[in-house]
Design a protein around this motif. Structure first.
Motif, mmCIF file in Angstrom:
data_model
loop_
_atom_site.group_PDB
_atom_site.id
_atom_site.type_symbol
_atom_site.label_atom_id
_atom_site.label_comp_id
_atom_site.label_asym_id
_atom_site.label_seq_id
_atom_site.Cartn_x
_atom_site.Cartn_y
_atom_site.Cartn_z
ATOM 1 N N ASP A 1 0.841 -1.278 0.169
ATOM 2 C CA ASP A 1 -0.148 -0.098 -0.056
ATOM 3 C C ASP A 1 1.076 1.274 -0.464
ATOM 4 O OD1 ASP A 1 -2.838 -0.826 -0.276
ATOM 5 O OD2 ASP A 1 -2.686 -1.362 2.103
ATOM 6 N N GLN A 2 1.961 0.804 0.896
ATOM 7 C CA GLN A 2 2.987 2.553 0.697
ATOM 8 C C GLN A 2 3.351 2.367 -0.304
ATOM 9 O OE1 GLN A 2 2.965 5.117 3.734
ATOM 10 N NE2 GLN A 2 4.232 6.014 1.626
ATOM 11 N N GLN A 3 3.835 1.182 -1.018
ATOM 12 C CA GLN A 3 4.104 1.407 -2.829
ATOM 13 C C GLN A 3 3.627 2.172 -3.641
ATOM 14 O OE1 GLN A 3 6.311 -2.292 -2.644
ATOM 15 N NE2 GLN A 3 8.387 -2.015 -2.307
ATOM 16 N N ILE A 4 2.195 1.678 -3.417
ATOM 17 C CA ILE A 4 1.559 1.702 -4.795
ATOM 18 C C ILE A 4 1.076 3.525 -4.054
ATOM 19 C CG2 ILE A 4 -1.179 1.511 -4.773
ATOM 20 C CD1 ILE A 4 -1.081 -0.815 -4.476
ATOM 21 N N ASP A 5 0.894 3.768 -2.733
ATOM 22 C CA ASP A 5 0.968 5.489 -2.766
ATOM 23 C C ASP A 5 2.305 6.131 -2.709
ATOM 24 O OD1 ASP A 5 -1.717 5.344 -1.447
ATOM 25 O OD2 ASP A 5 -0.973 4.728 0.794
ATOM 26 N N ASP A 6 3.176 5.596 -2.519
ATOM 27 C CA ASP A 6 4.208 6.692 -3.463
ATOM 28 C C ASP A 6 4.218 7.093 -4.709
ATOM 29 O OD1 ASP A 6 5.295 6.680 -0.342
ATOM 30 O OD2 ASP A 6 6.151 5.789 -0.537
ATOM 31 N N GLU A 7 3.778 5.888 -5.357
ATOM 32 C CA GLU A 7 4.051 5.694 -7.106
ATOM 33 C C GLU A 7 3.078 6.777 -6.960
ATOM 34 O OE1 GLU A 7 5.749 5.392 -9.970
ATOM 35 O OE2 GLU A 7 6.502 4.270 -8.504
ATOM 36 N N LEU A 8 1.949 6.506 -6.526
ATOM 37 C CA LEU A 8 0.723 7.561 -7.251
ATOM 38 C C LEU A 8 0.857 8.668 -6.847
ATOM 39 C CD1 LEU A 8 -2.604 5.501 -6.176
ATOM 40 C CD2 LEU A 8 -1.285 5.915 -8.715
ATOM 41 N N ASN A 9 2.051 9.126 -5.732
ATOM 42 C CA ASN A 9 2.200 10.238 -5.454
ATOM 43 C C ASN A 9 3.450 11.414 -6.477
ATOM 44 O OD1 ASN A 9 0.160 11.181 -3.021
ATOM 45 N ND2 ASN A 9 1.627 10.376 -1.368
ATOM 46 N N LYS A 10 3.926 9.968 -6.330
ATOM 47 C CA LYS A 10 5.545 10.721 -7.466
ATOM 48 C C LYS A 10 4.981 10.874 -9.245
ATOM 49 C CE LYS A 10 8.545 7.929 -10.038
ATOM 50 N NZ LYS A 10 9.550 7.124 -10.182
ATOM 51 N N LEU A 11 3.824 10.242 -9.189
ATOM 52 C CA LEU A 11 2.882 10.034 -10.508
ATOM 53 C C LEU A 11 1.925 11.864 -10.545
ATOM 54 C CD1 LEU A 11 1.766 6.776 -11.416
ATOM 55 C CD2 LEU A 11 3.547 8.205 -12.688
ATOM 56 N N THR A 12 1.760 12.065 -9.207
ATOM 57 C CA THR A 12 0.869 13.334 -9.139
ATOM 58 C C THR A 12 1.283 15.035 -9.812
ATOM 59 O OG1 THR A 12 -0.997 11.750 -7.653
ATOM 60 C CG2 THR A 12 -1.069 14.166 -8.455
ATOM 61 N N LEU A 13 2.649 14.911 -8.722
ATOM 62 C CA LEU A 13 4.254 15.384 -8.604
ATOM 63 C C LEU A 13 4.675 15.809 -9.987
ATOM 64 C CD1 LEU A 13 6.118 14.968 -5.451
ATOM 65 C CD2 LEU A 13 4.170 16.564 -6.061
ATOM 66 N N ASP A 14 4.551 14.475 -10.886
ATOM 67 C CA ASP A 14 5.018 14.618 -12.332
ATOM 68 C C ASP A 14 4.464 15.711 -13.517
ATOM 69 O OD1 ASP A 14 7.192 13.910 -11.293
ATOM 70 O OD2 ASP A 14 7.349 11.901 -12.160
ATOM 71 N N GLU A 15 2.952 15.118 -13.073
ATOM 72 C CA GLU A 15 1.820 15.432 -14.108
ATOM 73 C C GLU A 15 1.927 16.938 -13.440
ATOM 74 O OE1 GLU A 15 -1.085 11.489 -14.164
ATOM 75 O OE2 GLU A 15 -1.111 13.467 -12.873
ATOM 76 N N LEU A 16 2.014 17.319 -11.991
ATOM 77 C CA LEU A 16 1.817 18.979 -11.857
ATOM 78 C C LEU A 16 3.098 19.760 -12.309
ATOM 79 C CD1 LEU A 16 0.169 18.784 -7.956
ATOM 80 C CD2 LEU A 16 -0.659 19.544 -10.329
ATOM 81 N N ASN A 17 4.256 18.975 -12.581
ATOM 82 C CA ASN A 17 5.606 19.909 -12.948
ATOM 83 C C ASN A 17 5.817 19.560 -14.545
ATOM 84 O OD1 ASN A 17 6.402 20.246 -10.204
ATOM 85 N ND2 ASN A 17 7.632 18.460 -9.800
ATOM 86 N N SER A 18 4.838 19.022 -14.747
ATOM 87 C CA SER A 18 5.420 18.923 -16.550
ATOM 88 C C SER A 18 4.842 19.820 -17.795
ATOM 89 C CB SER A 18 5.087 17.194 -17.278
ATOM 90 O OG SER A 18 3.870 17.451 -16.885
ATOM 91 N N PRO A 19 5.233 20.273 -18.463
ATOM 92 C CA PRO A 19 5.174 21.823 -18.950
ATOM 93 C C PRO A 19 3.383 21.279 -19.500
ATOM 94 C CG PRO A 19 7.263 21.027 -20.137
ATOM 95 C CD PRO A 19 6.825 19.604 -18.906
ATOM 96 N N SER A 20 2.773 22.333 -19.688
ATOM 97 C CA SER A 20 1.746 21.802 -20.405
ATOM 98 C C SER A 20 1.959 22.162 -22.083
ATOM 99 C CB SER A 20 0.485 22.728 -19.805
ATOM 100 O OG SER A 20 0.452 22.617 -18.846
#
Length: 181
Positions: A162-181
């Motif tokens: 569960d923690q690994q999944i949360d970490d991965e989903l948080n990472k994906l969310t941060l990557d999406e937020l930081n990626s240029p539009s």
């Protein structure tokens, strides 16, 4: 934020009854395989792990003389059909988003083609990940259904995943937020 965790699924009496009888150790191993495969195949790791954990929830007890009878299973089993129904109902009861519950249930339904007429089945990425995760942990003559794990270790392993999944989903969310539009 996920609606339902693997630990919540594990703790539910339906999971305890049906996944235990088909092999909790196998189900947890498949959830770990699915998590890793989901990252390689660009699939939602939460949905992949849940579907893999629940993929054998529909197993009937194909036993003869107190021992798992692989030939009876291969000849008569439709566990993926029953499992899709059970998984969907369980996930909805636990509060999973209905669209996610449906996709997870379809992955449970299509994790094996053993009950289908011969032909070629084209799987979606989530379905393929769950199929590959199951294959990665299979043993000859259904031996993977015999492996055991105690509840404390199972719960600890699922909490870690569960923690690994949360970490991965948080990472994906941060990557999406930081990626240029």
């Amino acid at each position: 934020m996920r609606d339902v965790t693997l630990v919540q699924i594990f703790d539910h009496p339906i999971t305890q009854k049906y996944v235990k009888r088909s092999g909790m150790a196998h189900a947890i191993a498949c959830a770990y395989h699915a998590f890793k495969l989901s990252l390689e195949h660009n699939v939602n790791p939460d949905m992949a792990a849940k579907a893999a954990l629940l993929h054998d929830i529909g197993h009937y007890t194909w036993y003869r003389n107190g021992k798992w009878d692989y030939s009876l299973y291969k000849e008569n089993d439709i566990h993926a059909i029953k499992g899709a129904e059970r998984a969907h109902k369980l996930l909805i009861r636990l509060g999973e988003h209905p669209k996610s519950a449906k996709e997870i249930a379809l992955a449970v339904l299509l994790h094996t083609d053993s009950y289908l007429p011969h032909g070629e089945l084209h799987l979606k990425p989530l379905q393929k990940v769950v199929h590959l995760a199951d294959e990665a942990d299979e043993e000859p003559s259904g031996g993977h259904h015999y492996r055991v794990i105690d509840d404390k270790k199972a719960r600890t392993m699922l909490a870690k995943l569960d923690q690994q999944i949360d970490d991965e989903l948080n990472k994906l969310t941060l990557d999406e937020l930081n990626s240029p539009s």
